[in-house]
Design an enzyme around this catalytic site. Structure first.
Site, short mmCIF file in Angstrom:
data_model
loop_
_atom_site.label_atom_id
_atom_site.label_comp_id
_atom_site.label_asym_id
_atom_site.label_seq_id
_atom_site.Cartn_x
_atom_site.Cartn_y
_atom_site.Cartn_z
N LYS A 200 -13.09 -5.48 -20.64
CA LYS A 200 -13.70 -4.18 -20.92
C LYS A 200 -14.58 -3.78 -19.75
O LYS A 200 -15.51 -4.49 -19.37
CB LYS A 200 -14.53 -4.27 -22.20
CG LYS A 200 -15.26 -2.97 -22.52
CD LYS A 200 -15.89 -3.00 -23.90
CE LYS A 200 -16.66 -1.73 -24.15
NZ LYS A 200 -17.29 -1.73 -25.47
N ARG A 210 -20.28 8.43 -26.59
CA ARG A 210 -21.74 8.40 -26.77
C ARG A 210 -22.17 9.54 -27.69
O ARG A 210 -23.05 9.38 -28.52
CB ARG A 210 -22.45 8.50 -25.40
CG ARG A 210 -22.04 7.42 -24.41
CD ARG A 210 -22.79 6.12 -24.62
NE ARG A 210 -22.01 4.98 -24.13
CZ ARG A 210 -21.98 4.52 -22.88
NH1 ARG A 210 -22.72 5.11 -21.96
NH2 ARG A 210 -21.24 3.49 -22.55
N ARG A 221 -24.29 -0.06 -18.82
CA ARG A 221 -23.92 -1.38 -19.34
C ARG A 221 -23.33 -2.28 -18.25
O ARG A 221 -22.54 -3.17 -18.53
CB ARG A 221 -22.85 -1.21 -20.43
CG ARG A 221 -23.23 -0.25 -21.55
CD ARG A 221 -22.33 -0.49 -22.75
NE ARG A 221 -22.34 0.58 -23.72
CZ ARG A 221 -23.37 0.87 -24.52
NH1 ARG A 221 -24.49 0.17 -24.46
NH2 ARG A 221 -23.27 1.86 -25.39
N LYS A 252 -9.56 -2.27 -21.87
CA LYS A 252 -10.21 -1.00 -22.16
C LYS A 252 -11.01 -0.54 -20.96
O LYS A 252 -11.75 -1.35 -20.39
CB LYS A 252 -11.15 -1.23 -23.35
CG LYS A 252 -11.91 -0.05 -23.80
CD LYS A 252 -12.79 -0.41 -24.95
CE LYS A 252 -13.68 0.78 -25.21
NZ LYS A 252 -14.90 0.43 -25.84
N SER A 278 -12.31 7.58 -25.46
CA SER A 278 -12.74 8.96 -25.71
C SER A 278 -12.53 9.89 -24.51
O SER A 278 -12.02 11.00 -24.67
CB SER A 278 -14.21 8.97 -26.13
OG SER A 278 -15.03 8.33 -25.15
N TYR A 317 -7.06 8.09 -30.38
CA TYR A 317 -7.56 9.07 -31.35
C TYR A 317 -6.45 10.00 -31.83
O TYR A 317 -6.64 10.75 -32.77
CB TYR A 317 -8.73 9.86 -30.72
CG TYR A 317 -9.89 8.95 -30.40
CD1 TYR A 317 -10.79 8.56 -31.39
CD2 TYR A 317 -10.06 8.41 -29.11
CE1 TYR A 317 -11.83 7.69 -31.12
CE2 TYR A 317 -11.10 7.54 -28.82
CZ TYR A 317 -11.98 7.18 -29.83
OH TYR A 317 -13.00 6.30 -29.56
C1 PBG Z 1 -19.02 -0.44 -28.23
C2 PBG Z 1 -17.85 0.43 -27.96
C3 PBG Z 1 -17.77 1.51 -27.07
C4 PBG Z 1 -16.50 2.04 -27.21
C5 PBG Z 1 -15.83 1.27 -28.16
N1 PBG Z 1 -16.68 0.26 -28.60
C6 PBG Z 1 -18.82 2.10 -26.21
C7 PBG Z 1 -19.28 1.35 -25.03
O1 PBG Z 1 -18.91 0.22 -24.77
O2 PBG Z 1 -20.08 1.93 -24.29
C8 PBG Z 1 -15.96 3.21 -26.47
C9 PBG Z 1 -14.75 3.87 -27.08
C10 PBG Z 1 -14.41 5.19 -26.52
O3 PBG Z 1 -14.98 5.65 -25.51
O4 PBG Z 1 -13.51 5.82 -27.09
N2 PBG Z 1 -19.48 -0.26 -29.56
#
Ligand code: PBG
Length: 333
Positions: A200, A210, A221, A252, A278, A317
């Site tokens: 990730k 967000r 992060r 991801k 997203s 989605y």
């Molecule tokens: C963490 C999480 C995130 C996403 C899925 N699980 C946010 C992150 O790591 O900042 C992002 C998914 C997306 O952008 O569609 N809870």
């Protein structure tokens, strides 16, 4: 043209008609390979739109059930739930509270659909903490790996108890998969599946997410998610997660990381998932809304590319909508 020689090889032969193209397609989309992420918000009222993700909403408990029913009847492979609590604190108490919104929603859907749905839960603290980080912080404000992993152990048990078939640790803490596996096993949840967000990346493409979860995060992060400059590092992360007991590994985001999807698919013997996040969704929706690209074709092309790279499961989605298209197509044959 005088020296023209007719080509000996004509790859175009196999592209002449839709029927021929269908016959030789190497990759096909199927509803069962698509997983729908869903957001559920604590409190009463109406579902609320997420401006940066047109077509996606923060559900209420009721509207979540309806959306889940629709996705399940379209044949999607699973549902991945994210909770949006009304109150947040420094340790993300709502994540482990049996009455926290994510756990309540899991119980709702499990009692409504039983084993007809594969219920998945994002296992991470960021939606539940007031600082928006994926874990608990040290006195100096750093994300405390080992203290966070202990919270994840409790969260995994709460989710399994609430009915999650699959838990999806997404916080990128070291040792999280092994720790969650052993605490699940010790609590008797030996059949709860771990879908590890194994590779990730710290990505700008999570931007709209967000807003989707009303995240409180300031900063970033990068001290726990991977650097987009790195490729081989993903193989290490994936190997560690499998050694710790991951049943499925995920890459991801998806579209900017297809090299990683291909590397991982070529190196492991567990199912490989990819998360079309997203920002990937929003980019296509935004360009399509301006008439700059053909929305439906772009969606299908993006999903085919993820699968072609080697993912056998895709979180998107568009899962329910695309499943609907595929069913219609199947009905016309
Ligand atoms: C963490 C999480 C995130 C996403 C899925 N699980 C946010 C992150 O790591 O900042 C992002 C998914 C997306 O952008 O569609 N809870």
């Amino acid at each position: 043209m005088e020296n023209f020689t007719a080509p000996e090889h004509r790859p175009r032969r196999l592209r002449r008609t839709p029927a021929l193209r269908r016959l030789v397609a190497e990759t096909r989309l199927h509803p069962a390979d698509l997983i729908l992420p869903l957001f559920v918000k604590e409190g009463i009222g109406e579902p609320s739109a997420i401006t940066s993700m047109p077509g996606v909403v923060q559900h209420t408990r009721d509207s979540l059930k309806r959306a889940a029913a629709q996705a399940i009847s379209a044949g999607v492979g699973g549902l991945m739930l994210f909770g949006i609590p009304a109150h947040r604190d420094s340790i993300g108490s709502g994540a482990t509270d049996p009455d926290g919104i994510l756990n309540v929603a899991l119980r709702d859907l499990k009692s409504e659909f039983g084993d007809a749905a594969v219920l998945m839960a994002d296992l991470c603290l960021d939606e539940f903490t007031d600082h928006g980080h994926c874990g608990v912080l040290t006195a100096s404000g750093a994300v405390d790996n080992d203290a966070t992993v202990k919270r994840y152990q409790e969260m995994g048990i709460a989710q399994a108890a609430a009915g999650a078939d699959v838990v999806g640790p997404s916080g990128m803490m070291d040792g999280q998969v092994g720790a969650i596996r052993s605490s699940l096993d010790a609590a008797g949840y030996t059949d709860t599946v771990i879908l590890a967000y194994a590779a990730k990346y710290a990505s700008a493409f999570y931007g709209p997410f967000r807003e989707a979860v009303d995240s409180a995060l300031t900063g970033d992060r990068r001290s726990y998610q991977q650097d987009s400059a790195n490729r081989r590092e993903s193989l290490r992360e994936v190997a560690l997660d499998i050694a710790e007991g991951a049943d499925v590994v995920m890459v991801k985001p998806a579209m900017s990381y297809l090299d990683i999807v291909a590397d991982v698919a070529g190196s492991v013997d567990v199912p490989v998932a990819a998360y079309q996040v997203s920002g990937e969704y929003s980019m296509i929706e935004a360009a399509a809304a301006r008439g700059w690209i053909d929305r439906n074709r772009a969606i299908v092309e993006s999903l085919l590319s993820i699968q072609r790279a080697g993912a056998s499961l895709t979180l998107t989605y568009w899962a329910a909508e695309v499943a609907g298209w595929l069913n219609q197509e199947a009905g016309t044959r």
